[in-house]
Design an enzyme around this catalytic site. Structure first.
Site, PDB file in Angstrom:
ATOM      1  CE1 TYR A  52      -3.006  -3.273   1.233  1.00  0.00           C
ATOM      2  CE2 TYR A  52      -4.075  -1.738  -0.273  1.00  0.00           C
ATOM      3  CZ  TYR A  52      -4.016  -2.981   0.340  1.00  0.00           C
ATOM      4  OH  TYR A  52      -4.974  -3.926   0.042  1.00  0.00           O
ATOM      5  NE  ARG A  55      -3.080  -0.380  -4.813  1.00  0.00           N
ATOM      6  CZ  ARG A  55      -4.182  -1.068  -4.446  1.00  0.00           C
ATOM      7  NH1 ARG A  55      -4.079  -2.106  -3.612  1.00  0.00           N
ATOM      8  NH2 ARG A  55      -5.371  -0.713  -4.895  1.00  0.00           N
ATOM      9  CG  ASN A  88     -11.346   2.896  -8.551  1.00  0.00           C
ATOM     10  OD1 ASN A  88     -11.447   1.670  -8.642  1.00  0.00           O
ATOM     11  ND2 ASN A  88     -11.592   3.713  -9.567  1.00  0.00           N
ATOM     12  CG  ASP A  90      -7.915   6.248  -7.753  1.00  0.00           C
ATOM     13  OD1 ASP A  90      -7.986   5.355  -8.626  1.00  0.00           O
ATOM     14  OD2 ASP A  90      -8.797   7.147  -7.644  1.00  0.00           O
ATOM     15  CG  HIS A 105     -13.904  -1.753  -1.886  1.00  0.00           C
ATOM     16  ND1 HIS A 105     -13.828  -2.313  -3.139  1.00  0.00           N
ATOM     17  CD2 HIS A 105     -14.987  -2.314  -1.303  1.00  0.00           C
ATOM     18  CE1 HIS A 105     -14.820  -3.173  -3.300  1.00  0.00           C
ATOM     19  NE2 HIS A 105     -15.533  -3.199  -2.209  1.00  0.00           N
ATOM     20  CB  CYS A 132      -2.463   6.573  16.413  1.00  0.00           C
ATOM     21  SG  CYS A 132      -4.041   7.437  16.388  1.00  0.00           S
ATOM     22  CG  LEU A 198     -11.211  -1.680 -22.782  1.00  0.00           C
ATOM     23  CD1 LEU A 198     -11.136  -0.323 -23.484  1.00  0.00           C
ATOM     24  CD2 LEU A 198      -9.846  -2.029 -22.182  1.00  0.00           C
ATOM     25  CB  ALA A 215     -13.680   5.143 -18.617  1.00  0.00           C
TER      26      ALA A 215
HETATM   27  C1  LIG Z   1     -12.771 -12.320  -5.474  1.00  0.00           C
HETATM   28  C2  LIG Z   1     -14.244 -12.323  -5.122  1.00  0.00           C
HETATM   29  C3  LIG Z   1     -14.969 -13.536  -5.627  1.00  0.00           C
HETATM   30  N1  LIG Z   1     -14.366 -12.223  -3.646  1.00  0.00           N
HETATM   31  C4  LIG Z   1     -15.311 -11.422  -3.113  1.00  0.00           C
HETATM   32  O1  LIG Z   1     -16.109 -10.795  -3.773  1.00  0.00           O
HETATM   33  C5  LIG Z   1     -15.254 -11.346  -1.612  1.00  0.00           C
HETATM   34  C6  LIG Z   1     -15.985 -12.534  -0.979  1.00  0.00           C
HETATM   35  C7  LIG Z   1     -17.383 -12.602  -1.321  1.00  0.00           C
HETATM   36  C8  LIG Z   1     -18.366 -11.919  -0.684  1.00  0.00           C
HETATM   37  N2  LIG Z   1     -19.567 -12.208  -1.265  1.00  0.00           N
HETATM   38  C9  LIG Z   1     -19.371 -13.091  -2.263  1.00  0.00           C
HETATM   39  C10 LIG Z   1     -20.294 -13.674  -3.155  1.00  0.00           C
HETATM   40  C11 LIG Z   1     -19.809 -14.535  -4.085  1.00  0.00           C
HETATM   41  C12 LIG Z   1     -18.410 -14.825  -4.115  1.00  0.00           C
HETATM   42  C13 LIG Z   1     -17.506 -14.219  -3.238  1.00  0.00           C
HETATM   43  C14 LIG Z   1     -17.993 -13.351  -2.322  1.00  0.00           C
HETATM   44  N3  LIG Z   1     -15.812 -10.052  -1.182  1.00  0.00           N
HETATM   45  C15 LIG Z   1     -15.400  -9.559   0.026  1.00  0.00           C
HETATM   46  O2  LIG Z   1     -14.615 -10.124   0.769  1.00  0.00           O
HETATM   47  C16 LIG Z   1     -15.987  -8.205   0.413  1.00  0.00           C
HETATM   48  C17 LIG Z   1     -14.901  -7.113   0.410  1.00  0.00           C
HETATM   49  C18 LIG Z   1     -14.354  -6.923  -0.942  1.00  0.00           C
HETATM   50  C19 LIG Z   1     -13.441  -5.681  -0.976  1.00  0.00           C
HETATM   51  C20 LIG Z   1     -11.972  -6.059  -1.075  1.00  0.00           C
HETATM   52  N4  LIG Z   1     -11.152  -4.858  -1.306  1.00  0.00           N
HETATM   53  C21 LIG Z   1     -10.894  -4.351  -2.503  1.00  0.00           C
HETATM   54  N5  LIG Z   1     -10.159  -3.214  -2.654  1.00  0.00           N
HETATM   55  C22 LIG Z   1      -9.578  -2.538  -1.511  1.00  0.00           C
HETATM   56  C23 LIG Z   1      -8.207  -3.022  -1.265  1.00  0.00           C
HETATM   57  C24 LIG Z   1      -7.280  -2.749  -2.426  1.00  0.00           C
HETATM   58  O3  LIG Z   1      -7.662  -2.049  -3.367  1.00  0.00           O
HETATM   59  O4  LIG Z   1      -6.136  -3.231  -2.334  1.00  0.00           O
HETATM   60  S1  LIG Z   1     -11.546  -5.137  -3.895  1.00  0.00           S
HETATM   61  C25 LIG Z   1     -10.668  -4.508  -5.265  1.00  0.00           C
HETATM   62  O5  LIG Z   1     -10.811  -5.491  -6.265  1.00  0.00           O
HETATM   63  C26 LIG Z   1     -11.859  -5.107  -7.153  1.00  0.00           C
HETATM   64  C27 LIG Z   1     -11.246  -5.009  -8.520  1.00  0.00           C
HETATM   65  O6  LIG Z   1     -12.294  -4.940  -9.421  1.00  0.00           O
HETATM   66  P1  LIG Z   1     -12.354  -3.743 -10.507  1.00  0.00           P
HETATM   67  O7  LIG Z   1     -12.245  -2.434  -9.843  1.00  0.00           O
HETATM   68  O8  LIG Z   1     -13.547  -4.030 -11.322  1.00  0.00           O
HETATM   69  O9  LIG Z   1     -10.991  -3.935 -11.349  1.00  0.00           O
HETATM   70  P2  LIG Z   1     -10.639  -5.086 -12.420  1.00  0.00           P
HETATM   71  O10 LIG Z   1      -9.216  -4.928 -12.749  1.00  0.00           O
HETATM   72  O11 LIG Z   1     -11.153  -6.398 -11.937  1.00  0.00           O
HETATM   73  O12 LIG Z   1     -11.529  -4.698 -13.712  1.00  0.00           O
HETATM   74  C28 LIG Z   1     -11.277  -3.485 -14.387  1.00  0.00           C
HETATM   75  C29 LIG Z   1     -12.319  -3.411 -15.504  1.00  0.00           C
HETATM   76  O13 LIG Z   1     -12.131  -2.165 -16.187  1.00  0.00           O
HETATM   77  C30 LIG Z   1     -12.049  -2.415 -17.578  1.00  0.00           C
HETATM   78  N6  LIG Z   1     -11.174  -1.385 -18.144  1.00  0.00           N
HETATM   79  C31 LIG Z   1      -9.815  -1.396 -18.234  1.00  0.00           C
HETATM   80  N7  LIG Z   1      -9.385  -0.236 -18.812  1.00  0.00           N
HETATM   81  C32 LIG Z   1     -10.514   0.508 -19.068  1.00  0.00           C
HETATM   82  C33 LIG Z   1     -10.738   1.791 -19.655  1.00  0.00           C
HETATM   83  N8  LIG Z   1      -9.737   2.554 -20.103  1.00  0.00           N
HETATM   84  N9  LIG Z   1     -12.013   2.240 -19.755  1.00  0.00           N
HETATM   85  C34 LIG Z   1     -13.066   1.475 -19.329  1.00  0.00           C
HETATM   86  N10 LIG Z   1     -12.915   0.239 -18.746  1.00  0.00           N
HETATM   87  C35 LIG Z   1     -11.655  -0.217 -18.626  1.00  0.00           C
HETATM   88  C36 LIG Z   1     -11.500  -3.831 -17.722  1.00  0.00           C
HETATM   89  O14 LIG Z   1     -11.906  -4.378 -18.952  1.00  0.00           O
HETATM   90  C37 LIG Z   1     -12.152  -4.537 -16.527  1.00  0.00           C
HETATM   91  O15 LIG Z   1     -13.439  -5.038 -16.877  1.00  0.00           O
HETATM   92  C38 LIG Z   1     -12.386  -3.759  -6.713  1.00  0.00           C
HETATM   93  O16 LIG Z   1     -13.534  -3.946  -5.937  1.00  0.00           O
HETATM   94  C39 LIG Z   1     -11.235  -3.230  -5.855  1.00  0.00           C
HETATM   95  O17 LIG Z   1     -11.659  -2.310  -4.887  1.00  0.00           O
HETATM   96  N11 LIG Z   1     -16.491  -8.234   1.760  1.00  0.00           N
HETATM   97  C40 LIG Z   1     -17.612  -8.922   2.058  1.00  0.00           C
HETATM   98  O18 LIG Z   1     -18.225  -9.563   1.233  1.00  0.00           O
HETATM   99  O19 LIG Z   1     -17.998  -8.781   3.372  1.00  0.00           O
HETATM  100  C41 LIG Z   1     -19.222  -9.463   3.751  1.00  0.00           C
HETATM  101  C42 LIG Z   1     -20.366  -8.516   3.586  1.00  0.00           C
HETATM  102  C43 LIG Z   1     -20.821  -8.038   2.368  1.00  0.00           C
HETATM  103  C44 LIG Z   1     -21.935  -7.173   2.296  1.00  0.00           C
HETATM  104  C45 LIG Z   1     -22.553  -6.755   3.375  1.00  0.00           C
HETATM  105  C46 LIG Z   1     -22.082  -7.248   4.596  1.00  0.00           C
HETATM  106  C47 LIG Z   1     -20.986  -8.119   4.686  1.00  0.00           C
END
Ligand SMILES: CC(C)NC(=O)[C@H](Cc1c[nH]c2ccccc12)NC(=O)[C@H](CCCC/N=C(/NCCC(=O)O)S[C@H]1O[C@H](COP(=O)(O)OP(=O)(O)OC[C@H]2O[C@@H](n3cnc4c(N)ncnc43)[C@H](O)[C@@H]2O)[C@@H](O)[C@H]1O)NC(=O)OCc1ccccc1
Length: 224
Positions: A52, A55, A88, A90, A105, A132, A198, A215
């Site tokens: 972090y 980043r 995000n 950022d 997040h 802190c 994208l 975007a």
């Molecule tokens: C991997 C996944 C299956 N796991 C989860 O989802 C888990 C578990 C889970 C919960 N429920 C489920 C249900 C089913 C399966 C799994 C789960 N979720 C959790 O643990 C969450 C917590 C998840 C948060 C984790 N922290 C992040 N970030 C912070 C840290 C850090 O950043 O280091 S997640 C992090 O990854 C994710 C990445 O996804 P994207 O942002 O979409 O990025 P990605 O690269 O994947 O995609 C980019 C897209 O942009 C496109 N693109 C690229 N360039 C462009 C461009 N130029 N223009 C337009 N589009 C573009 C690409 O084509 C692509 O499609 C973001 O959310 C990001 O914040 N917590 C939780 O569920 O708690 C309970 C709860 C829930 C609700 C209510 C009460 C209790």
């Protein structure tokens, strides 16, 4: 008109912030489990801080792009009618002119004290375990939501989704929950749904309309 916009890493890609899933995405270098979970932090806070701190430092070298500034114009036009939710960590939405950004997040430029629970704006490193500013305990962690942790402000988000006339998703792969479930939630309450990405995302089939492209082109074209 009540609008909820959800953004992901794709909206910051053209600013030079690596996305997660794309070929050169962050996760490539690090296994998710190794850097973005409470367990990883317990096992090696230094390793997680390195991830972090790097980043956070990289934010100085990037700037908002036309997609960020277009959403700031949308906020000016809709006022309270817009809720901008981002996955995000950022600060490019704010630097693009948005004043009300819901970081579900967390944020890189904020530190969270595990001692007193206080939050402090933070621009430097946390890897040298500074005390802190409020309680003096050296337990500052990145103020981000790790996998397995509950995202910030889910009640406010769910209320806005339930009242939305329109839900728009920008630059997200729809791979991470609960954010990936917002389109169905909003549609369930009668909102129209639009994806700007994208390429087709994991959830494209759930949207009323999808526009694929950069975007930086799609968002200004949609807003203006
Ligand atoms: C991997 C996944 C299956 N796991 C989860 O989802 C888990 C578990 C889970 C919960 N429920 C489920 C249900 C089913 C399966 C799994 C789960 N979720 C959790 O643990 C969450 C917590 C998840 C948060 C984790 N922290 C992040 N970030 C912070 C840290 C850090 O950043 O280091 S997640 C992090 O990854 C994710 C990445 O996804 P994207 O942002 O979409 O990025 P990605 O690269 O994947 O995609 C980019 C897209 O942009 C496109 N693109 C690229 N360039 C462009 C461009 N130029 N223009 C337009 N589009 C573009 C690409 O084509 C692509 O499609 C973001 O959310 C990001 O914040 N917590 C939780 O569920 O708690 C309970 C709860 C829930 C609700 C209510 C009460 C209790």
């Amino acid at each position: 008109m009540k609008v909820v916009v959800l953004t992901g890493a794709g909206i910051s890609a053209e600013s030079g912030v690596p996305t997660f899933r794309d070929a050169d995405g962050l996760w490539e270098g690090h296994r998710v489990e190794d850097v973005a979970t409470p367990e990883a932090y317990e096992a090696s806070p230094a390793a997680v801080h390195r991830f972090y701190d790097a980043r956070r430092a990289a934010l100085d070298a990037v700037a908002p792009n036309p997609a960020h500034t277009a959403l700031a114009r949308l906020e000016a036009a809709l006022g309270d009618g817009l809720l901008l939710v981002t996955q995000n960590i950022d600060d490019l939405h704010e630097r693009g002119g948005s004043t009300r950004v819901h970081h579900m997040h967390g944020e890189l430029r904020s530190a969270l004290c595990r001692g007193c629970g206080g939050r402090t704006p933070w621009t430097g490193d946390l890897g040298d375990f500074p005390p802190c500013p409020s309680c003096g305990v050296t337990e500052l962690r990145p103020d981000v939501v790790w996998f397995g942790e509950i995202p910030y402000g889910m009640d406010e988000i769910q209320d806005a989704l339930a009242e939305a006339d329109l839900f728009v998703s920008v630059g997200t792969s729809g791979a991470v929950y609960p954010a990936a479930g917002f389109v169905q939630y909003a549609a369930g309450y009668g909102a129209r749904t639009l994806e700007l990405n994208l390429v087709p995302s994991d959830g494209s089939h759930l949207f009323d309309e999808c526009r694929h492209g950069r975007a930086g082109d799609l968002v200004p074209a949609w807003v203006d």
